[in-house]
Design a protein around this motif. Structure first.
Motif, PDB file in Angstrom:
ATOM      1  N   LEU A 216       0.823  -1.209   0.000  1.00 37.43           N
ATOM      2  CA  LEU A 216       0.000   0.000   0.000  1.00 37.43           C
ATOM      3  C   LEU A 216       0.860   1.263   0.000  1.00 37.43           C
ATOM      4  O   LEU A 216       0.524   2.242  -0.665  1.00 37.43           O
ATOM      5  CB  LEU A 216      -0.959  -0.004   1.195  1.00 37.43           C
ATOM      6  CG  LEU A 216      -2.089  -1.024   1.115  1.00 37.43           C
ATOM      7  CD1 LEU A 216      -2.844  -1.085   2.441  1.00 37.43           C
ATOM      8  CD2 LEU A 216      -3.035  -0.711  -0.027  1.00 37.43           C
ATOM      9  N   VAL A 217       1.956   1.230   0.728  1.00 41.28           N
ATOM     10  CA  VAL A 217       2.866   2.380   0.736  1.00 41.28           C
ATOM     11  C   VAL A 217       3.445   2.591  -0.663  1.00 41.28           C
ATOM     12  O   VAL A 217       3.535   3.724  -1.145  1.00 41.28           O
ATOM     13  CB  VAL A 217       3.986   2.195   1.791  1.00 41.28           C
ATOM     14  CG1 VAL A 217       5.108   3.196   1.595  1.00 41.28           C
ATOM     15  CG2 VAL A 217       3.410   2.315   3.190  1.00 41.28           C
ATOM     16  N   GLU A 218       3.817   1.491  -1.329  1.00 43.00           N
ATOM     17  CA  GLU A 218       4.323   1.608  -2.702  1.00 43.00           C
ATOM     18  C   GLU A 218       3.262   2.186  -3.629  1.00 43.00           C
ATOM     19  O   GLU A 218       3.553   3.066  -4.447  1.00 43.00           O
ATOM     20  CB  GLU A 218       4.772   0.242  -3.222  1.00 43.00           C
ATOM     21  CG  GLU A 218       6.065  -0.254  -2.619  1.00 43.00           C
ATOM     22  CD  GLU A 218       6.452  -1.639  -3.113  1.00 43.00           C
ATOM     23  OE1 GLU A 218       5.691  -2.250  -3.885  1.00 43.00           O
ATOM     24  OE2 GLU A 218       7.535  -2.113  -2.719  1.00 43.00           O
ATOM     25  N   GLN A 219       2.019   1.697  -3.496  1.00 46.98           N
ATOM     26  CA  GLN A 219       0.934   2.205  -4.340  1.00 46.98           C
ATOM     27  C   GLN A 219       0.672   3.679  -4.056  1.00 46.98           C
ATOM     28  O   GLN A 219       0.435   4.467  -4.973  1.00 46.98           O
ATOM     29  CB  GLN A 219      -0.340   1.387  -4.116  1.00 46.98           C
ATOM     30  CG  GLN A 219      -0.259  -0.020  -4.671  1.00 46.98           C
ATOM     31  CD  GLN A 219      -1.467  -0.861  -4.308  1.00 46.98           C
ATOM     32  OE1 GLN A 219      -2.278  -0.495  -3.453  1.00 46.98           O
ATOM     33  NE2 GLN A 219      -1.587  -2.012  -4.949  1.00 46.98           N
TER      34      GLN A 219
ATOM     35  N   GLU B 219       0.878   9.389  -5.440  1.00 50.09           N
ATOM     36  CA  GLU B 219       1.348  10.747  -5.148  1.00 50.09           C
ATOM     37  C   GLU B 219       2.137  11.295  -6.335  1.00 50.09           C
ATOM     38  O   GLU B 219       1.989  12.460  -6.705  1.00 50.09           O
ATOM     39  CB  GLU B 219       2.222  10.750  -3.887  1.00 50.09           C
ATOM     40  CG  GLU B 219       1.443  10.599  -2.609  1.00 50.09           C
ATOM     41  CD  GLU B 219       2.337  10.473  -1.385  1.00 50.09           C
ATOM     42  OE1 GLU B 219       3.528  10.126  -1.524  1.00 50.09           O
ATOM     43  OE2 GLU B 219       1.824  10.695  -0.277  1.00 50.09           O
ATOM     44  N   SER B 220       2.956  10.453  -6.931  1.00 50.58           N
ATOM     45  CA  SER B 220       3.728  10.869  -8.095  1.00 50.58           C
ATOM     46  C   SER B 220       2.803  11.232  -9.248  1.00 50.58           C
ATOM     47  O   SER B 220       3.001  12.247  -9.931  1.00 50.58           O
ATOM     48  CB  SER B 220       4.673   9.731  -8.498  1.00 50.58           C
ATOM     49  OG  SER B 220       5.348  10.058  -9.671  1.00 50.58           O
TER      50      SER B 220
ATOM     51  N   LYS C 251      -0.908  17.646 -11.414  1.00 50.67           N
ATOM     52  CA  LYS C 251      -0.925  19.053 -10.982  1.00 50.67           C
ATOM     53  C   LYS C 251      -0.016  19.900 -11.867  1.00 50.67           C
ATOM     54  O   LYS C 251      -0.382  21.012 -12.258  1.00 50.67           O
ATOM     55  CB  LYS C 251      -0.479  19.174  -9.517  1.00 50.67           C
ATOM     56  CG  LYS C 251      -1.515  18.770  -8.519  1.00 50.67           C
ATOM     57  CD  LYS C 251      -0.985  18.955  -7.104  1.00 50.67           C
ATOM     58  CE  LYS C 251      -1.993  18.539  -6.070  1.00 50.67           C
ATOM     59  NZ  LYS C 251      -1.448  18.671  -4.694  1.00 50.67           N
ATOM     60  N   ALA C 252       1.156  19.372 -12.177  1.00 48.48           N
ATOM     61  CA  ALA C 252       2.091  20.113 -13.033  1.00 48.48           C
ATOM     62  C   ALA C 252       1.476  20.352 -14.410  1.00 48.48           C
ATOM     63  O   ALA C 252       1.586  21.448 -14.968  1.00 48.48           O
ATOM     64  CB  ALA C 252       3.418  19.364 -13.153  1.00 48.48           C
TER      65      ALA C 252
END
Length: 141
Positions: free
Chosen positions: A75-78, A83-84, A90-91
């Motif tokens: 889950l942390v990897e996902q 987030e990336s 957003k960019a």
């Protein structure tokens, strides 16, 4: 657990073996060591006095805990990937917003030029019946 040991070497193997299990292994202890190490460990083993049935429950809880740790890692990897992706999106949105503003500014310049006005002087024009669609309030547009 130690593999093949010849019958004539069994007595010697028992003395030197480093894979002797704790006597509380049925209760869940996973300690392995030499005969002397096991004797010392036995005195401080956290599974001493734990019934074998409780030990199997502890073993099951350890398995569940390990599975939960693996799931949390995934889950942390996902989340990192998401987030990336959000940051990249957003960019792009910032970039597209700038493009829209530039296009809008160009449109204003063209419309002002069509009216014979320029942007800097247009800001101060105060004609009573001035109805330029660039200056009308949004409600009367």
């Amino acid at each position: 657990a130690c593999g093949f040991v010849r019958r004539r070497d069994v007595d010697n193997h028992v003395v030197k073996c480093r894979r002797v299990a704790c006597p509380y292994s049925a209760s869940g202890c996973d300690f392995l060591g030499g005969k002397d190490d096991v004797a010392s460990h036995k005195q401080i083993c956290g599974f001493r006095g734990v019934a074998a049935s409780q030990g199997s429950e502890i073993g099951q809880l350890r398995e569940v805990n390990e599975e939960l740790r693996k799931n949390m890692h995934l889950l942390v990897e996902q989340m990192t990937v998401l987030e990336s992706t959000v940051n990249a999106t957003k960019a792009k949105m910032d970039h597209y917003g700038k493009l829209v503003n530039e296009l809008y500014e160009e449109k204003i310049q063209r419309e002002l030029a069509g009216l014979g006005l320029d942007r800097t002087r247009h800001q101060s024009v105060t004609v009573a019946n001035h109805k330029c669609k660039l200056c009308r309030p949004a409600s009367s547009a």
